[in-house]
Design a protein around this motif. Structure first.
Motif, PDB file in Angstrom:
ATOM      1  N   ALA A  54       0.744  -1.323   0.011  1.00  0.00           N
ATOM      2  CA  ALA A  54      -0.057  -0.080  -0.156  1.00  0.00           C
ATOM      3  C   ALA A  54       1.032   1.200  -0.029  1.00  0.00           C
ATOM      4  N   ALA A  55       1.886   1.173   0.811  1.00  0.00           N
ATOM      5  CA  ALA A  55       2.872   2.274   1.015  1.00  0.00           C
ATOM      6  C   ALA A  55       3.638   2.656  -0.393  1.00  0.00           C
ATOM      7  N   ARG A  56       3.957   1.640  -0.955  1.00  0.00           N
ATOM      8  CA  ARG A  56       4.791   1.442  -2.532  1.00  0.00           C
ATOM      9  C   ARG A  56       3.688   2.216  -3.477  1.00  0.00           C
ATOM     10  N   ALA A  57       2.766   1.609  -3.596  1.00  0.00           N
ATOM     11  CA  ALA A  57       1.715   1.974  -4.452  1.00  0.00           C
ATOM     12  C   ALA A  57       1.244   3.717  -4.418  1.00  0.00           C
ATOM     13  N   ALA A  58       0.876   3.950  -2.962  1.00  0.00           N
ATOM     14  CA  ALA A  58       0.679   5.253  -2.830  1.00  0.00           C
ATOM     15  C   ALA A  58       1.834   6.130  -3.195  1.00  0.00           C
ATOM     16  N   SER A  59       2.958   5.815  -3.020  1.00  0.00           N
ATOM     17  CA  SER A  59       4.068   6.856  -3.321  1.00  0.00           C
ATOM     18  C   SER A  59       4.518   7.031  -4.818  1.00  0.00           C
ATOM     19  N   LEU A  60       3.769   6.066  -5.526  1.00  0.00           N
ATOM     20  CA  LEU A  60       3.926   6.157  -7.115  1.00  0.00           C
ATOM     21  C   LEU A  60       3.010   7.570  -7.700  1.00  0.00           C
ATOM     22  N   GLU A  61       2.024   7.587  -7.032  1.00  0.00           N
ATOM     23  CA  GLU A  61       1.097   8.193  -7.718  1.00  0.00           C
ATOM     24  C   GLU A  61       1.329   9.697  -7.700  1.00  0.00           C
ATOM     25  N   GLY A  65      -5.399  12.012  -3.686  1.00  0.00           N
ATOM     26  CA  GLY A  65      -6.569  11.444  -3.507  1.00  0.00           C
ATOM     27  C   GLY A  65      -6.284  10.064  -4.295  1.00  0.00           C
ATOM     28  N   ALA A  66      -5.480  10.194  -5.549  1.00  0.00           N
ATOM     29  CA  ALA A  66      -5.238   8.942  -6.170  1.00  0.00           C
ATOM     30  C   ALA A  66      -4.255   8.161  -5.405  1.00  0.00           C
ATOM     31  N   ALA A  67      -3.338   8.602  -4.361  1.00  0.00           N
ATOM     32  CA  ALA A  67      -2.458   7.857  -3.767  1.00  0.00           C
ATOM     33  C   ALA A  67      -3.397   7.037  -2.541  1.00  0.00           C
ATOM     34  N   GLN A  68      -4.173   7.486  -2.121  1.00  0.00           N
ATOM     35  CA  GLN A  68      -5.121   6.734  -1.122  1.00  0.00           C
ATOM     36  C   GLN A  68      -5.813   5.662  -1.656  1.00  0.00           C
ATOM     37  N   ALA A  69      -6.458   5.984  -2.828  1.00  0.00           N
ATOM     38  CA  ALA A  69      -7.148   4.868  -3.703  1.00  0.00           C
ATOM     39  C   ALA A  69      -6.291   3.786  -4.122  1.00  0.00           C
ATOM     40  N   ALA A  87     -12.070 -10.621   9.132  1.00  0.00           N
ATOM     41  CA  ALA A  87     -13.450 -10.585   9.663  1.00  0.00           C
ATOM     42  C   ALA A  87     -13.596  -8.907   9.517  1.00  0.00           C
ATOM     43  N   ALA A  88     -12.534  -8.143   9.500  1.00  0.00           N
ATOM     44  CA  ALA A  88     -12.819  -6.715   9.406  1.00  0.00           C
ATOM     45  C   ALA A  88     -11.579  -6.358   8.946  1.00  0.00           C
ATOM     46  N   SER A  89     -11.354  -5.212   8.265  1.00  0.00           N
ATOM     47  CA  SER A  89      -9.931  -4.732   7.794  1.00  0.00           C
ATOM     48  C   SER A  89     -10.047  -3.241   7.397  1.00  0.00           C
ATOM     49  N   SER A  90      -9.025  -2.497   7.602  1.00  0.00           N
ATOM     50  CA  SER A  90      -9.079  -1.049   7.176  1.00  0.00           C
ATOM     51  C   SER A  90      -7.536  -0.797   6.545  1.00  0.00           C
ATOM     52  N   VAL A  91      -7.731   0.185   5.632  1.00  0.00           N
ATOM     53  CA  VAL A  91      -6.466   0.648   5.147  1.00  0.00           C
ATOM     54  C   VAL A  91      -6.662   2.233   5.317  1.00  0.00           C
ATOM     55  N   SER A  92      -5.372   2.673   6.000  1.00  0.00           N
ATOM     56  CA  SER A  92      -5.440   4.136   6.097  1.00  0.00           C
ATOM     57  C   SER A  92      -4.022   4.683   5.484  1.00  0.00           C
ATOM     58  N   VAL A  93      -4.173   5.470   4.753  1.00  0.00           N
ATOM     59  CA  VAL A  93      -3.043   6.154   3.943  1.00  0.00           C
ATOM     60  C   VAL A  93      -2.742   7.545   4.242  1.00  0.00           C
TER      61      VAL A  93
END
Length: 147
Positions: A54-61, A65-69, A87-93
């Motif tokens: 997630a961090a790597r993909a976000a840093s390439l944007e 807004g696009a980085a969070q997605a 059962a439950a997950s969350s991603v925070s960027v």
């Protein structure tokens, strides 16, 4: 003179059955505990990998807004690819680095949280789930334009 007493094997009859009845539940509980430990270890590694992706993909944007997605999508793909069912997950960027001027060092931080279910193992005293959390930081290119 004493005569050596001969061992009568018939006296031991049924002792193996009693030993099995006593030891079987302990062995089964130990095996279930090993399965639970293995599942938590696998899920922990998968959550670490998802945070890194997630961090790597976000840093390439190019923009926040696009980085969070992109970060959220990469984390979900990573968890799914590892076969981890949360059962439950969350991603925070954290994309606050996109607000810095060009030339300044900036980073993106992704945090992934996953609640791994353990209830189907069926071992008494084992918690129903375990919440795993991992964070990873990736640098943003300092000289790339940021809108």
């Amino acid at each position: 003179m004493r005569r050596a007493r001969r061992h009568n094997w018939r006296e031991d009859r049924g002792s193996y059955s009693v030993e099995t009845v006593i030891l079987a539940p302990a062995i089964i509980a130990l095996m279930l505990l090993m399965i639970a430990f293995g599942r938590v270890t696998d899920a922990s590694g998968a959550v670490d990998g998802a945070a890194r992706a997630a961090a790597r993909a976000a840093s390439l944007e190019l923009e926040a807004g696009a980085a969070q997605a992109a970060g959220a999508a990469a984390a979900n793909r990573s968890l799914t690819g590892e076969g981890i069912h949360c059962a439950a997950s969350s991603v925070s960027v954290d994309t606050s680095g996109y607000g810095l001027d060009i030339g300044q060092e900036a980073t993106v931080r992704a945090t992934v949280t996953c609640t791994a279910p353990l209830g189907e193992i069926g071992l008494p005293g084992l918690p129903g789930s375990r919440t795993l959390r991992s964070s990873w930081t990736s640098p943003i290119d300092s000289y790339r334009s940021r809108p």
